[in-house]
Design a protein around this motif. Structure first.
Motif: not given
Length: 397
Positions: A45-62
């Motif tokens: 859903e996040f990838g679709k929202f911004i138009g990114a082909s690959q989105a990988i969730a992690v536990n922090s931006a760091t």
């Protein structure tokens, strides 16, 4: 104290709806609370929202920044160029490898890295050999440039990317403040080699703690998916049987389904949050535009600000009081504020470790003496906004 609020107004608070609480409750009752189907759905859903082909969730931006550097083969013989005005995490991840963070100054208007500050740092701190860049100080190979979209104002990505391409550098955008900022009619997250978002409690959307990495490079995306969870080649909820294989030395950087459930609802509410922040920012700009010595943030010709922060600067030669006095007097009126950011070179660890010289960063030093972030979050009421406006006017007029 004249016109003090009865309750304290923080400079930022998360907005958590009943729908979000219900969604998290369902996950807690489901029996599957760690990385699972909700994380996968959130990524999609996040990838679709911004138009990114690959989105990988992690536990922090760091964690996301760390894994992006790891994916390109960053090591103890590597250096990365980043901005002096950022949170410690941006430079910190370079240190995880024993690498060197080379700092740039910032532009005087948005306090971002720009092409001028990047070129100047390359000239001052790097040398060229076989069309590659090396640090003059440590002789380490420069592998990446990490621009930061401070407060949600996007950097001049085209110019930065052109310089990076010239020297074979990867562009890793620190977009912790930049969801959902727009650059050249596209959401941030679709431009560089990697973009890393934060879902910390005060960000545009929150998962409590969490982050997302977007990249157009499928090989890097596959590696980050493995290394975020111990280097295991199959996600546990998707395995056909008990067997799995560790293919890389990985990390414990996975997002949980509890966090992803919150993120999914927040994502649905993101445009509403953004609209409210823009409304508040526009009110501030309208009300504060004639205050002597007060420099206000603004939108920019190449995109739309996320308005994660509302950062002001006070010119001590023109303003009635300085930044520190404004901060104290706002607190006396029960209004919070913050500073974004103390420059990297001001912190004792970085100063001792890398021997930075303040004179190399005049715009960052000027910002540090003058900058303050006022309250700005979607849950602010009209009365909250009025209290901030009234208080700032009382102090500065």
């Amino acid at each position: 104290m004249r016109n003090a609020r009865k309750t304290f107004l923080p400079f930022a608070l998360p907005s958590i709806s009943e729908e979000a609480i219900d969604e998290v409750t369902q996950v807690l009752r489901s029996g599957w609370i760690t990385s699972g189907p909700k994380v996968k759905q959130f990524e999609q859903e996040f990838g679709k929202f911004i138009g990114a082909s690959q989105a990988i969730a992690v536990n922090s931006a760091t964690a996301g920044l760390h894994l992006a550097l790891e994916a390109i083969g960053f090591d103890q013989n590597s250096a990365a160029i980043t901005t002096s005005v950022t949170f410690t995490a941006t430079a910190e991840v370079v240190c995880y490898f024993g690498g060197e963070p080379i700092l740039t100054d910032v532009d005087p208007l948005y306090n971002n890295m720009d092409s001028r500050s990047l070129e100047l740092s390359i000239k001052k701190f790097c040398y060229k050999k076989n069309n590659k860049l090396y640090s003059k100080k440590t002789k380490k190979l420069v592998r990446a440039v990490i621009p930061v979209h401070i407060a949600g104002a996007t950097c001049d990505l085209e110019s930065i990317s052109a310089i990076a391409k010239k020297y074979g550098l990867y562009v890793i955008e620190d977009a912790a403040h930049a969801f959902p900022a727009i650059h050249k009619e596209q959401f941030i997250g679709t431009n560089g080699d990697f973009t890393v978002f934060s879902f910390y409690a005060t960000k545009g959307i929150t998962t409590g703690e969490g982050g997302m990495v977007t990249t157009p490079h499928s090989q890097f995306a596959d590696r980050i998916r493995r290394t975020r969870l111990h280097g295991i080649n199959k996600e546990s909820f998707d395995r056909p049987s008990w067997y799995y294989e560790v293919t890389d030395a990985g990390y414990k950087y996975n997002m949980t389904d509890i966090s992803a459930a919150l993120g999914l609802v927040q994502l649905k509410e993101a445009n509403g949050f953004w609209n409210r922040r823009r409304e508040i920012a526009n009110q501030y700009i309208q009300e504060f535009q004639n205050i002597p010595g007060l420099q206000l943030p603004s939108d920019f010709e190449w995109g739309s600000h996320s308005w994660h922060l509302f950062r002001i600067e006070l010119d001590p030669s023109l303003a009635k009081v300085g930044r520190d006095t404004l901060c104290v007097e706002l607190k006396d009126r029960n209004i919070g504020s913050s500073l974004h950011f103390i420059p990297i070179f001001e912190h004792s660890f970085y100063r001792k470790q890398f021997d930075y010289n303040r004179e190399d960063y005049p715009n960052a030093c000027k910002m540090y003496d003058r900058c303050l972030s006022l309250p700005l979050f979607a849950g602010m009421t009209n009365d909250d906004v009025s209290d901030v406006i009234r208080s700032v006017k009382e102090i500065l007029y």
